[in-house]
Design a protein around this motif. Structure first.
Motif, mmCIF file in Angstrom:
data_model
loop_
_atom_site.group_PDB
_atom_site.id
_atom_site.type_symbol
_atom_site.label_atom_id
_atom_site.label_comp_id
_atom_site.label_asym_id
_atom_site.label_seq_id
_atom_site.Cartn_x
_atom_site.Cartn_y
_atom_site.Cartn_z
ATOM 1 N N ARG A 62 0.863 -1.176 0.000
ATOM 2 C CA ARG A 62 0.000 0.000 0.000
ATOM 3 C C ARG A 62 0.899 1.225 0.000
ATOM 4 O O ARG A 62 2.080 1.152 0.373
ATOM 5 C CB ARG A 62 -0.952 0.042 1.205
ATOM 6 C CG ARG A 62 -0.263 0.029 2.546
ATOM 7 C CD ARG A 62 -1.251 -0.114 3.710
ATOM 8 N NE ARG A 62 -1.969 1.112 4.008
ATOM 9 C CZ ARG A 62 -3.269 1.280 3.805
ATOM 10 N NH1 ARG A 62 -4.005 0.302 3.286
ATOM 11 N NH2 ARG A 62 -3.865 2.412 4.105
ATOM 12 N N CYS A 63 0.357 2.347 -0.420
ATOM 13 C CA CYS A 63 1.166 3.556 -0.524
ATOM 14 C C CYS A 63 1.380 4.185 0.850
ATOM 15 O O CYS A 63 0.531 4.095 1.742
ATOM 16 C CB CYS A 63 0.486 4.564 -1.450
ATOM 17 S SG CYS A 63 1.496 6.028 -1.785
ATOM 18 N N VAL A 69 -5.820 7.039 -2.954
ATOM 19 C CA VAL A 69 -5.164 5.942 -3.671
ATOM 20 C C VAL A 69 -5.357 4.626 -2.928
ATOM 21 O O VAL A 69 -5.719 3.601 -3.525
ATOM 22 C CB VAL A 69 -3.666 6.245 -3.880
ATOM 23 C CG1 VAL A 69 -2.952 5.023 -4.458
ATOM 24 C CG2 VAL A 69 -3.492 7.441 -4.797
ATOM 25 N N ASN A 70 -5.125 4.626 -1.631
ATOM 26 C CA ASN A 70 -5.305 3.405 -0.833
ATOM 27 C C ASN A 70 -6.778 3.033 -0.696
ATOM 28 O O ASN A 70 -7.105 1.860 -0.487
ATOM 29 C CB ASN A 70 -4.675 3.568 0.547
ATOM 30 C CG ASN A 70 -3.157 3.527 0.503
ATOM 31 O OD1 ASN A 70 -2.568 3.012 -0.436
ATOM 32 N ND2 ASN A 70 -2.522 4.071 1.529
ATOM 33 N N THR A 71 -7.661 4.006 -0.819
ATOM 34 C CA THR A 71 -9.098 3.723 -0.784
ATOM 35 C C THR A 71 -9.551 3.039 -2.071
ATOM 36 O O THR A 71 -10.372 2.114 -2.052
ATOM 37 C CB THR A 71 -9.897 5.026 -0.591
ATOM 38 O OG1 THR A 71 -9.474 5.671 0.617
ATOM 39 C CG2 THR A 71 -11.394 4.743 -0.510
ATOM 40 N N ILE A 72 -8.996 3.478 -3.186
ATOM 41 C CA ILE A 72 -9.375 2.934 -4.490
ATOM 42 C C ILE A 72 -8.783 1.548 -4.714
ATOM 43 O O ILE A 72 -9.396 0.701 -5.380
ATOM 44 C CB ILE A 72 -8.916 3.892 -5.619
ATOM 45 C CG1 ILE A 72 -9.736 5.174 -5.596
ATOM 46 C CG2 ILE A 72 -9.017 3.223 -6.982
ATOM 47 C CD1 ILE A 72 -9.249 6.223 -6.574
ATOM 48 N N ALA A 73 -7.616 1.284 -4.159
ATOM 49 C CA ALA A 73 -6.879 0.051 -4.462
ATOM 50 C C ALA A 73 -7.715 -1.225 -4.319
ATOM 51 O O ALA A 73 -7.744 -2.048 -5.243
ATOM 52 C CB ALA A 73 -5.611 -0.029 -3.609
ATOM 53 N N THR A 108 0.280 -1.272 -5.861
ATOM 54 C CA THR A 108 -0.568 -2.454 -5.711
ATOM 55 C C THR A 108 0.105 -3.663 -6.344
ATOM 56 O O THR A 108 0.455 -3.639 -7.525
ATOM 57 C CB THR A 108 -1.947 -2.226 -6.361
ATOM 58 O OG1 THR A 108 -1.763 -1.738 -7.701
ATOM 59 C CG2 THR A 108 -2.756 -1.213 -5.571
ATOM 60 N N GLY A 109 0.261 -4.715 -5.548
ATOM 61 C CA GLY A 109 0.941 -5.900 -6.039
ATOM 62 C C GLY A 109 0.030 -6.961 -6.621
ATOM 63 O O GLY A 109 0.510 -7.975 -7.130
#
Length: 209
Positions: A62-63, A69-73, A108-109
């Protein structure tokens, strides 16, 4: 195929209900008619900063910046398709959207292979092709098939709501949504019958040694 398909739509415009939204509404209506679940996230006015290459995401998946960004991931991970849309600024996508996508794809992995991608651009006049090409690169580096339409995925308008007058642009969006739905359904069936393509260990070749 019993699984309900999901599409995540990221609107990079800072203007709620603007011309970019006109294009996405045309797509969302088709998705709804096709039984595809959609979620639209508007990030154009969010305070999204760019990647700082800190490496935090290597170990934490996570960033380091805990924002949209972390909400969308996780929404992206759960989706079968991703639509990214932007107004054109200086023949480029909105910088907020670019910062979001840089960090989203890098931090994101999870495997993005065979998630279907589509980009949508909106301009007063010029710069659509350059922005369209810019956005598609996120898909093509990630093993994501790119959905196409009857024309490049652009719509035109300057003042709020002017895109409603672009009949060809709106039709392009509806065709894009239908083609994207067909592609997602075909891939879902292909996964059931054949699975994902065989993968190799990634080879990294640096140009400077």
């Amino acid at each position: 195929m019993n699984k309900k398909l999901k599409v995540l739509i990221i609107n990079g415009s800072p203007r709620v209900g603007g011309n970019t939204s006109v294009a996405l509404r045309e797509m969302a209506d088709v998705f709804a008619a096709e039984g595809v679940e959609t979620e639209i996230v508007q990030i154009g006015a969010e305070p999204v900063r760019g990647c700082i290459a800190c490496g935090y995401c290597y170990e934490h998946d996570r960033c380091v910046f805990d924002d949209v960004v972390n909400t969308i991931a996780p929404k992206f991970e759960a989706a079968d398709g991703l639509v990214i849309a932007s107004p054109v600024y200086f023949a480029n996508a909105n910088a907020t959207l670019v910062a979001c996508l840089d960090r989203l794809f890098y931090s994101t992995g999870f495997d993005k292979t065979m998630k279907v991608g589509a980009s949508v651009v909106c301009a007063r006049r010029g710069g659509c092709s350059a922005t369209f090409d810019e956005l598609n690169k996120y898909f093509t580096i990630s093993g994501m098939p790119v959905a196409s339409s009857q024309y490049w995925n652009s719509i035109h308008g300057r003042a709020k709501g002017e895109a409603e007058l672009d009949g060809e642009g709106k039709q392009t969006m509806r065709t894009l949504a239908r083609n994207m739905t067909f592609l997602m359904k075909s891939i879902a069936l292909g996964k059931e019958k054949f699975g994902l393509p065989e993968t190799e260990e990634h080879v990294m070749t640096n140009f400077i040694r």
